[in-house]
Design a protein around this motif. Sequence first.
Motif, PDB file in Angstrom:
ATOM      1  N   LYS A 298       0.778  -1.246  -0.347  1.00  0.00           N
ATOM      2  CA  LYS A 298       0.183  -0.193   0.637  1.00  0.00           C
ATOM      3  C   LYS A 298       0.567   1.284  -0.332  1.00  0.00           C
ATOM      4  CE  LYS A 298      -3.662  -2.243   1.892  1.00  0.00           C
ATOM      5  NZ  LYS A 298      -4.925  -1.737   3.615  1.00  0.00           N
ATOM      6  N   LEU A 299       1.626   1.230   0.374  1.00  0.00           N
ATOM      7  CA  LEU A 299       2.457   2.575   0.669  1.00  0.00           C
ATOM      8  C   LEU A 299       3.763   2.506  -0.669  1.00  0.00           C
ATOM      9  CD1 LEU A 299       4.577   4.519   2.082  1.00  0.00           C
ATOM     10  CD2 LEU A 299       6.009   2.215   2.782  1.00  0.00           C
ATOM     11  N   SER A 300       3.653   1.447  -1.214  1.00  0.00           N
ATOM     12  CA  SER A 300       4.703   1.891  -2.569  1.00  0.00           C
ATOM     13  C   SER A 300       3.495   2.381  -3.610  1.00  0.00           C
ATOM     14  CB  SER A 300       5.373   0.303  -3.187  1.00  0.00           C
ATOM     15  OG  SER A 300       5.143  -0.132  -4.312  1.00  0.00           O
ATOM     16  N   PHE A 301       2.332   1.871  -4.013  1.00  0.00           N
ATOM     17  CA  PHE A 301       1.209   2.322  -4.218  1.00  0.00           C
ATOM     18  C   PHE A 301       0.403   3.710  -4.112  1.00  0.00           C
ATOM     19  CE2 PHE A 301      -3.433   3.933  -5.611  1.00  0.00           C
ATOM     20  CZ  PHE A 301      -3.043   2.567  -7.162  1.00  0.00           C
ATOM     21  N   LEU A 302       0.715   4.157  -2.786  1.00  0.00           N
ATOM     22  CA  LEU A 302       0.827   5.558  -2.242  1.00  0.00           C
ATOM     23  C   LEU A 302       1.952   6.058  -3.146  1.00  0.00           C
ATOM     24  CD1 LEU A 302      -0.295   7.803   0.084  1.00  0.00           C
ATOM     25  CD2 LEU A 302       0.537   6.990   1.178  1.00  0.00           C
ATOM     26  N   VAL A 303       2.847   6.374  -2.785  1.00  0.00           N
ATOM     27  CA  VAL A 303       4.363   6.764  -3.373  1.00  0.00           C
ATOM     28  C   VAL A 303       3.926   6.814  -4.910  1.00  0.00           C
ATOM     29  CG1 VAL A 303       6.274   6.621  -3.272  1.00  0.00           C
ATOM     30  CG2 VAL A 303       5.921   6.005  -1.067  1.00  0.00           C
ATOM     31  N   LYS A 304       3.661   6.347  -5.674  1.00  0.00           N
ATOM     32  CA  LYS A 304       3.456   6.301  -6.400  1.00  0.00           C
ATOM     33  C   LYS A 304       2.969   7.265  -7.336  1.00  0.00           C
ATOM     34  CE  LYS A 304       6.833   2.071  -7.917  1.00  0.00           C
ATOM     35  NZ  LYS A 304       6.959   0.708  -8.451  1.00  0.00           N
ATOM     36  N   ASN A 305       1.651   6.249  -6.882  1.00  0.00           N
ATOM     37  CA  ASN A 305       0.576   7.299  -7.628  1.00  0.00           C
ATOM     38  C   ASN A 305      -0.062   8.038  -6.972  1.00  0.00           C
ATOM     39  OD1 ASN A 305       0.692   4.425  -9.605  1.00  0.00           O
ATOM     40  ND2 ASN A 305       0.150   3.386  -7.724  1.00  0.00           N
ATOM     41  N   ARG A 306       0.307   8.832  -5.909  1.00  0.00           N
ATOM     42  CA  ARG A 306      -0.408   9.686  -5.393  1.00  0.00           C
ATOM     43  C   ARG A 306       0.408  10.289  -5.110  1.00  0.00           C
ATOM     44  NH1 ARG A 306      -4.267   6.958  -6.773  1.00  0.00           N
ATOM     45  NH2 ARG A 306      -6.314   6.147  -5.119  1.00  0.00           N
ATOM     46  N   ILE A 307       1.952  10.025  -4.238  1.00  0.00           N
ATOM     47  CA  ILE A 307       2.511  11.631  -3.971  1.00  0.00           C
ATOM     48  C   ILE A 307       3.063  12.262  -5.585  1.00  0.00           C
ATOM     49  CG2 ILE A 307       4.495  12.239  -2.330  1.00  0.00           C
ATOM     50  CD1 ILE A 307       4.059  10.305  -0.116  1.00  0.00           C
ATOM     51  N   PHE A 308       3.862  10.841  -5.577  1.00  0.00           N
ATOM     52  CA  PHE A 308       4.257  11.150  -6.669  1.00  0.00           C
ATOM     53  C   PHE A 308       3.122  12.039  -8.551  1.00  0.00           C
ATOM     54  CE2 PHE A 308       6.393   9.426 -11.538  1.00  0.00           C
ATOM     55  CZ  PHE A 308       7.649  10.604 -11.543  1.00  0.00           C
ATOM     56  N   LYS A 309       2.398  11.452  -7.970  1.00  0.00           N
ATOM     57  CA  LYS A 309       1.616  12.046  -9.572  1.00  0.00           C
ATOM     58  C   LYS A 309       1.772  13.589  -9.454  1.00  0.00           C
ATOM     59  CE  LYS A 309      -2.678  10.160 -10.288  1.00  0.00           C
ATOM     60  NZ  LYS A 309      -4.071   9.516 -10.657  1.00  0.00           N
ATOM     61  N   LYS A 310       1.141  14.172  -8.051  1.00  0.00           N
ATOM     62  CA  LYS A 310       1.095  15.514  -7.301  1.00  0.00           C
ATOM     63  C   LYS A 310       2.519  16.644  -7.689  1.00  0.00           C
ATOM     64  CE  LYS A 310      -2.623  14.612  -3.699  1.00  0.00           C
ATOM     65  NZ  LYS A 310      -2.459  15.222  -2.347  1.00  0.00           N
ATOM     66  N   LEU A 311       2.763  16.246  -7.825  1.00  0.00           N
ATOM     67  CA  LEU A 311       5.106  16.555  -8.069  1.00  0.00           C
ATOM     68  C   LEU A 311       4.491  16.843  -8.782  1.00  0.00           C
ATOM     69  CD1 LEU A 311       7.050  14.511  -5.547  1.00  0.00           C
ATOM     70  CD2 LEU A 311       6.825  16.986  -5.550  1.00  0.00           C
ATOM     71  N   LEU A 312       4.626  15.483 -10.048  1.00  0.00           N
ATOM     72  CA  LEU A 312       4.812  15.769 -11.593  1.00  0.00           C
ATOM     73  C   LEU A 312       3.770  16.967 -11.992  1.00  0.00           C
ATOM     74  CD1 LEU A 312       4.760  11.949 -12.882  1.00  0.00           C
ATOM     75  CD2 LEU A 312       6.641  13.843 -13.192  1.00  0.00           C
ATOM     76  N   ARG A 313       2.669  17.118 -11.429  1.00  0.00           N
ATOM     77  CA  ARG A 313       1.912  18.088 -11.876  1.00  0.00           C
ATOM     78  C   ARG A 313       2.351  19.678 -11.386  1.00  0.00           C
ATOM     79  NH1 ARG A 313      -4.532  15.781  -9.734  1.00  0.00           N
ATOM     80  NH2 ARG A 313      -4.629  14.101 -11.816  1.00  0.00           N
ATOM     81  N   ILE A 314       3.331  19.275 -10.168  1.00  0.00           N
ATOM     82  CA  ILE A 314       3.929  21.064 -10.339  1.00  0.00           C
ATOM     83  C   ILE A 314       4.446  22.226 -11.161  1.00  0.00           C
ATOM     84  CG2 ILE A 314       5.974  22.448  -9.562  1.00  0.00           C
ATOM     85  CD1 ILE A 314       4.470  20.377  -6.499  1.00  0.00           C
ATOM     86  N   LYS A 315       4.009  22.272 -11.916  1.00  0.00           N
ATOM     87  CA  LYS A 315       4.850  22.379 -13.669  1.00  0.00           C
ATOM     88  C   LYS A 315       5.321  22.512 -13.664  1.00  0.00           C
ATOM     89  CE  LYS A 315       4.123  26.663 -17.371  1.00  0.00           C
ATOM     90  NZ  LYS A 315       5.312  25.971 -18.131  1.00  0.00           N
ATOM     91  N   ILE A 316       6.855  23.030 -12.757  1.00  0.00           N
ATOM     92  CA  ILE A 316       8.180  23.686 -12.880  1.00  0.00           C
ATOM     93  C   ILE A 316       9.191  22.088 -12.972  1.00  0.00           C
ATOM     94  CG2 ILE A 316       8.482  23.026 -10.658  1.00  0.00           C
ATOM     95  CD1 ILE A 316      11.376  25.604 -10.978  1.00  0.00           C
ATOM     96  N   VAL A 317       8.461  21.589 -12.432  1.00  0.00           N
ATOM     97  CA  VAL A 317       8.742  19.697 -11.865  1.00  0.00           C
ATOM     98  C   VAL A 317       8.388  18.709 -13.056  1.00  0.00           C
ATOM     99  CG1 VAL A 317       8.449  17.480 -10.509  1.00  0.00           C
ATOM    100  CG2 VAL A 317       8.332  19.945  -9.839  1.00  0.00           C
ATOM    101  N   ASN A 318       6.783  18.681 -13.285  1.00  0.00           N
ATOM    102  CA  ASN A 318       6.760  18.792 -15.093  1.00  0.00           C
ATOM    103  C   ASN A 318       7.871  19.547 -16.375  1.00  0.00           C
ATOM    104  OD1 ASN A 318       4.793  17.251 -16.766  1.00  0.00           O
ATOM    105  ND2 ASN A 318       4.731  19.097 -17.685  1.00  0.00           N
ATOM    106  N   ASP A 319       7.828  20.636 -16.664  1.00  0.00           N
ATOM    107  CA  ASP A 319       8.800  21.100 -17.095  1.00  0.00           C
ATOM    108  C   ASP A 319      10.259  20.535 -16.961  1.00  0.00           C
ATOM    109  OD1 ASP A 319       6.473  21.778 -18.187  1.00  0.00           O
ATOM    110  OD2 ASP A 319       7.798  24.464 -17.807  1.00  0.00           O
ATOM    111  N   THR A 320      10.382  20.327 -16.620  1.00  0.00           N
ATOM    112  CA  THR A 320      12.143  20.001 -15.881  1.00  0.00           C
ATOM    113  C   THR A 320      11.924  18.143 -16.222  1.00  0.00           C
ATOM    114  OG1 THR A 320      12.386  21.320 -13.921  1.00  0.00           O
ATOM    115  CG2 THR A 320      13.966  18.926 -14.412  1.00  0.00           C
ATOM    116  N   PHE A 321      11.315  17.371 -15.869  1.00  0.00           N
ATOM    117  CA  PHE A 321      10.650  15.876 -16.459  1.00  0.00           C
ATOM    118  C   PHE A 321      11.150  16.238 -17.767  1.00  0.00           C
ATOM    119  CE2 PHE A 321       8.099  12.921 -17.443  1.00  0.00           C
ATOM    120  CZ  PHE A 321       8.933  12.422 -17.531  1.00  0.00           C
TER     121      PHE A 321
END
Length: 340
Positions: A298-321
């Motif tokens: 459950k922790l792995s799923f939370l990290v990948k598909n909740r926390i990491f998803k929110k990070l990717l939605r930050i424009k500067i993070v998305n653009d850097t990626f």
Amino acid sequence: MRKGNNPNKDKVTSDDKFMHQIIIPVYIPNQKDYFKDAFKIFKKCLQSILETVDFEYTYISIINNGSCSEVEKYLLILKEKGEIQELVNTSNIGKLNAIYKGVVGHNFDLITIADADTMFLSGWQQETIRVFNAFPKAGTVGIVPQFNMYANFCTNVIFDNFLQKRMQFFKVAEPTKMQKFYQSIGWNMKEDHYYLQYILGIEKGEVKACIGSSHFVATYRKEILNLIKKYVPSKMGQNSERLLDIAALNMDLWKLTTFKNYAYHMGNVYEDWMDEVSFLKKRVEIQSNGLKKNNTSKLSFLVKNRIFKKLLRIKIVNDTFFKYKGLPKNVLLKYGRTYY
């Protein structure tokens, strides 16, 4: 009164020679208005399947989801000829519920589910198998590349390969065919549209795949379909097909698509170009590896598909990626906000 023993008692059901099932749900209630060309298009869909698959491995299931008598009679003829292995006739119970009827009662390694207006192209089965074999974590493999597919329940794929050089933006292999898909759904996409230039993908050896997959035509490992609930209260829409979209993610498996285009979406209007497509059957080698159990915490799923998803939605993070993965700056500037 019962006399004697049923000769089938205690016998084991075996369809070992088949490893790949194709399920096509079809709903053509009449041949007028919206459905005027639907029967002709459906016949082209079936023709494309029959002329491109390897029958030694392939089990074809057609789910007649409340179609008119003309369609039902046509399908019965195909069944009697042995051109399809299974025909299920039902009232209009909805697309997903019809698909479930095709899944239940079988045990095939791979299951392709496609809309009745799909035209399969030569080599699709072979290339689909190549992608599954190259990427053991693949749970779903589509055959029609589309832009921004990575934003549709694929954060686990991005997370798993974030620092890997094998994941990057590649030049689109067949932009004209990608454009053709969007034209088929009524979009007026120009040839020079920036979405037709680059696509996020992954490669291993000689095999490339796009990250993400649509649901109008895709192949699934049998295990992920076992997790889908067996009844959907809507006939179409209302996010019912989201169940197929998210199936791989729920097992922490990847959604991918062949790098080249191996199918066309025909829509509901028959066009002259559909008669010009030729098919070539190719020999397919299917490796029956089975899917090893993927223990996802459950922790792995939370990290990948909740926390990491929110990070990717930050424009500067998305653009850097995007820049890190090779998307040219002039193209990046045109990209709108991406929602994962």
